[in-house]
Design a protein around this motif. Sequence first.
Motif, PDB file in Angstrom:
ATOM      1  N   MET A   1       0.839  -1.175   0.000  1.00 29.72           N
ATOM      2  CA  MET A   1       0.000   0.000   0.000  1.00 29.72           C
ATOM      3  C   MET A   1       0.889   1.247   0.000  1.00 29.72           C
ATOM      4  O   MET A   1       1.933   1.263   0.620  1.00 29.72           O
ATOM      5  N   GLU A   2       0.413   2.267  -0.693  1.00 30.79           N
ATOM      6  CA  GLU A   2       1.142   3.526  -0.809  1.00 30.79           C
ATOM      7  C   GLU A   2       0.279   4.666  -0.270  1.00 30.79           C
ATOM      8  O   GLU A   2      -0.916   4.727  -0.546  1.00 30.79           O
ATOM      9  N   ILE A   3       0.901   5.558   0.509  1.00 30.01           N
ATOM     10  CA  ILE A   3       0.262   6.795   0.942  1.00 30.01           C
ATOM     11  C   ILE A   3       0.942   7.907   0.166  1.00 30.01           C
ATOM     12  O   ILE A   3       2.159   8.047   0.213  1.00 30.01           O
ATOM     13  N   ARG A   4       0.152   8.686  -0.569  1.00 25.90           N
ATOM     14  CA  ARG A   4       0.731   9.753  -1.387  1.00 25.90           C
ATOM     15  C   ARG A   4      -0.228  10.924  -1.470  1.00 25.90           C
ATOM     16  O   ARG A   4      -1.402  10.819  -1.102  1.00 25.90           O
ATOM     17  N   PHE A   5       0.304  12.036  -1.963  1.00 26.77           N
ATOM     18  CA  PHE A   5      -0.533  13.209  -2.172  1.00 26.77           C
ATOM     19  C   PHE A   5      -1.538  12.888  -3.279  1.00 26.77           C
ATOM     20  O   PHE A   5      -1.210  12.222  -4.260  1.00 26.77           O
ATOM     21  N   GLY A   6      -2.763  13.350  -3.123  1.00 28.45           N
ATOM     22  CA  GLY A   6      -3.808  13.080  -4.109  1.00 28.45           C
ATOM     23  C   GLY A   6      -3.538  13.752  -5.442  1.00 28.45           C
ATOM     24  O   GLY A   6      -2.901  14.801  -5.503  1.00 28.45           O
ATOM     25  N   LYS A   7      -4.017  13.122  -6.510  1.00 28.65           N
ATOM     26  CA  LYS A   7      -3.889  13.653  -7.873  1.00 28.65           C
ATOM     27  C   LYS A   7      -5.284  13.824  -8.469  1.00 28.65           C
ATOM     28  O   LYS A   7      -6.225  13.143  -8.071  1.00 28.65           O
ATOM     29  N   ARG A   8      -5.362  14.688  -9.462  1.00 27.09           N
ATOM     30  CA  ARG A   8      -6.654  14.883 -10.150  1.00 27.09           C
ATOM     31  C   ARG A   8      -7.214  13.563 -10.678  1.00 27.09           C
ATOM     32  O   ARG A   8      -8.431  13.364 -10.688  1.00 27.09           O
ATOM     33  N   SER A   9      -6.353  12.674 -11.083  1.00 25.69           N
ATOM     34  CA  SER A   9      -6.832  11.391 -11.607  1.00 25.69           C
ATOM     35  C   SER A   9      -7.482  10.520 -10.530  1.00 25.69           C
ATOM     36  O   SER A   9      -8.128   9.525 -10.842  1.00 25.69           O
ATOM     37  N   ASP A  10      -7.354  10.906  -9.255  1.00 30.79           N
ATOM     38  CA  ASP A  10      -7.971  10.167  -8.147  1.00 30.79           C
ATOM     39  C   ASP A  10      -9.411  10.609  -7.887  1.00 30.79           C
ATOM     40  O   ASP A  10     -10.130   9.962  -7.122  1.00 30.79           O
ATOM     41  N   ILE A  11      -9.834  11.706  -8.501  1.00 30.24           N
ATOM     42  CA  ILE A  11     -11.119  12.312  -8.159  1.00 30.24           C
ATOM     43  C   ILE A  11     -12.286  11.332  -8.304  1.00 30.24           C
ATOM     44  O   ILE A  11     -13.169  11.286  -7.448  1.00 30.24           O
ATOM     45  N   ARG A  39     -16.538  17.685  -7.710  1.00 30.22           N
ATOM     46  CA  ARG A  39     -15.296  17.385  -6.994  1.00 30.22           C
ATOM     47  C   ARG A  39     -14.082  17.994  -7.698  1.00 30.22           C
ATOM     48  O   ARG A  39     -13.052  18.198  -7.070  1.00 30.22           O
ATOM     49  N   GLN A  40     -14.177  18.292  -9.000  1.00 26.79           N
ATOM     50  CA  GLN A  40     -13.072  18.947  -9.700  1.00 26.79           C
ATOM     51  C   GLN A  40     -12.779  20.303  -9.063  1.00 26.79           C
ATOM     52  O   GLN A  40     -11.631  20.627  -8.777  1.00 26.79           O
ATOM     53  N   ALA A  41     -13.817  21.110  -8.855  1.00 23.38           N
ATOM     54  CA  ALA A  41     -13.638  22.419  -8.230  1.00 23.38           C
ATOM     55  C   ALA A  41     -13.154  22.248  -6.791  1.00 23.38           C
ATOM     56  O   ALA A  41     -12.249  22.964  -6.342  1.00 23.38           O
ATOM     57  N   TRP A  42     -13.731  21.326  -6.065  1.00 24.65           N
ATOM     58  CA  TRP A  42     -13.326  21.046  -4.689  1.00 24.65           C
ATOM     59  C   TRP A  42     -11.848  20.685  -4.619  1.00 24.65           C
ATOM     60  O   TRP A  42     -11.115  21.174  -3.761  1.00 24.65           O
ATOM     61  N   LYS A  51      -1.758  24.920   3.493  1.00 20.87           N
ATOM     62  CA  LYS A  51      -2.466  24.381   4.656  1.00 20.87           C
ATOM     63  C   LYS A  51      -3.559  23.399   4.234  1.00 20.87           C
ATOM     64  O   LYS A  51      -4.147  22.734   5.074  1.00 20.87           O
ATOM     65  N   HIS A  52      -3.807  23.329   2.942  1.00 18.98           N
ATOM     66  CA  HIS A  52      -4.892  22.488   2.426  1.00 18.98           C
ATOM     67  C   HIS A  52      -4.286  21.328   1.635  1.00 18.98           C
ATOM     68  O   HIS A  52      -3.827  21.495   0.509  1.00 18.98           O
ATOM     69  N   GLN A  53      -4.301  20.182   2.272  1.00 21.87           N
ATOM     70  CA  GLN A  53      -3.618  18.997   1.768  1.00 21.87           C
ATOM     71  C   GLN A  53      -4.608  17.852   1.590  1.00 21.87           C
ATOM     72  O   GLN A  53      -5.631  17.807   2.274  1.00 21.87           O
ATOM     73  N   ILE A  54      -4.258  16.929   0.719  1.00 19.69           N
ATOM     74  CA  ILE A  54      -5.035  15.690   0.584  1.00 19.69           C
ATOM     75  C   ILE A  54      -4.077  14.524   0.352  1.00 19.69           C
ATOM     76  O   ILE A  54      -3.199  14.591  -0.507  1.00 19.69           O
ATOM     77  N   PHE A  55      -4.251  13.494   1.154  1.00 14.20           N
ATOM     78  CA  PHE A  55      -3.457  12.282   1.020  1.00 14.20           C
ATOM     79  C   PHE A  55      -4.392  11.114   0.780  1.00 14.20           C
ATOM     80  O   PHE A  55      -5.483  11.048   1.360  1.00 14.20           O
ATOM     81  N   VAL A  56      -3.952  10.205  -0.082  1.00 17.44           N
ATOM     82  CA  VAL A  56      -4.738   9.027  -0.411  1.00 17.44           C
ATOM     83  C   VAL A  56      -3.939   7.774  -0.085  1.00 17.44           C
ATOM     84  O   VAL A  56      -2.707   7.780  -0.123  1.00 17.44           O
ATOM     85  N   ALA A  67      -7.503  11.441   3.453  1.00 16.28           N
ATOM     86  CA  ALA A  67      -7.598  12.409   4.547  1.00 16.28           C
ATOM     87  C   ALA A  67      -7.197  13.746   3.963  1.00 16.28           C
ATOM     88  O   ALA A  67      -6.240  13.839   3.187  1.00 16.28           O
ATOM     89  N   CYS A  68      -7.941  14.795   4.331  1.00 17.46           N
ATOM     90  CA  CYS A  68      -7.635  16.112   3.782  1.00 17.46           C
ATOM     91  C   CYS A  68      -7.900  17.208   4.806  1.00 17.46           C
ATOM     92  O   CYS A  68      -8.588  16.996   5.797  1.00 17.46           O
ATOM     93  N   SER A  69      -7.311  18.357   4.526  1.00 14.88           N
ATOM     94  CA  SER A  69      -7.549  19.561   5.328  1.00 14.88           C
ATOM     95  C   SER A  69      -8.054  20.633   4.381  1.00 14.88           C
ATOM     96  O   SER A  69      -7.513  20.832   3.310  1.00 14.88           O
ATOM     97  N   GLN A  70      -9.115  21.297   4.811  1.00 16.08           N
ATOM     98  CA  GLN A  70      -9.777  22.305   3.984  1.00 16.08           C
ATOM     99  C   GLN A  70      -9.946  23.583   4.794  1.00 16.08           C
ATOM    100  O   GLN A  70      -9.898  23.540   6.022  1.00 16.08           O
ATOM    101  N   PRO A  71     -10.209  24.696   4.116  1.00 16.31           N
ATOM    102  CA  PRO A  71     -10.465  25.923   4.879  1.00 16.31           C
ATOM    103  C   PRO A  71     -11.664  25.716   5.806  1.00 16.31           C
ATOM    104  O   PRO A  71     -12.648  25.080   5.426  1.00 16.31           O
ATOM    105  N   TYR A  72     -11.555  26.245   7.011  1.00 22.75           N
ATOM    106  CA  TYR A  72     -12.686  26.176   7.934  1.00 22.75           C
ATOM    107  C   TYR A  72     -13.747  27.192   7.529  1.00 22.75           C
ATOM    108  O   TYR A  72     -14.918  26.856   7.398  1.00 22.75           O
ATOM    109  N   ARG A  73     -13.348  28.406   7.344  1.00 26.59           N
ATOM    110  CA  ARG A  73     -14.235  29.458   6.849  1.00 26.59           C
ATOM    111  C   ARG A  73     -13.417  30.363   5.944  1.00 26.59           C
ATOM    112  O   ARG A  73     -12.227  30.555   6.161  1.00 26.59           O
TER     113      ARG A  73
END
Length: 168
Positions: A1-11, A39-42, A51-56, A67-73
Motif C-alpha cells: 500500500m502507498e500513501i501519497r498526495f492526491g492527484k486529479r486522476s484520483d477524483i 469534486r473537480q472544483a473542490w 495548509k490544504h492537503q489531501i493524502f490518499v 484524509a484532507c484539510s480544507q479551509p474552515y471558513r
Amino acid sequence: MEIRFGKRSDIGQITDIFNYYIEQTNARFESAPLPDEDRQAWFSQFAGDSKHQIFVAVENGKILGFACSQPYRATPAFEDTVEATIYLAPEARGKGLGSILYSKLLEALGNQGVHRVLSGVALPNDASLALHKRFGFREVGVFQEYAKKNDQYVSSMWLEKALDVEFP
C-alpha cells in the motif's frame, strides 16, 4: 500500500467513497450523490505547499481512503485553522488505515503554520471519535440535531487539535 498526495486522476475514486457515505450513512449531509464535476472544483483547493492537503491510500491502483484539510471558513480570521476530513472505503475500515492517513496529514500540516485542526463527526460514530482522540483531538461540543437527513435529525460532535506554530 502507498500513501501519497492526491492527484486529479484520483477524483473519480474519491467521489465514489464520498457517495458511499452520502447514500449509506449519515456521515455526509448531501441528499444526492456528488458528480465528479463538483469534486473537480473542490479538488483545486489542495496543494502540497499549503495548509490544504489531501493524502490518499492506494493499493493495486484502488483508492482505499483519503484524509484532507480544507479551509474552515473563507475569511482571513480563520486562515490558520483547517477542517480535517477522513473517509475510508467500506472494505478498508477497521484495519488501521485511518491512523496511517491521519499521521501523514497531521505531519504535513505541522510544517504549514496551521494553528488549529477542527473536525466534525456525525453521531453516532464511535470509530471516528476514537480515531480523533487517539491523535489528541479534544471534544469541543455537540451540535444537537442541527442537520436533517432522510427525515431524521443528526447531531455532530466537534473536536479540535492544537498544532505548534512557529512564527518568523
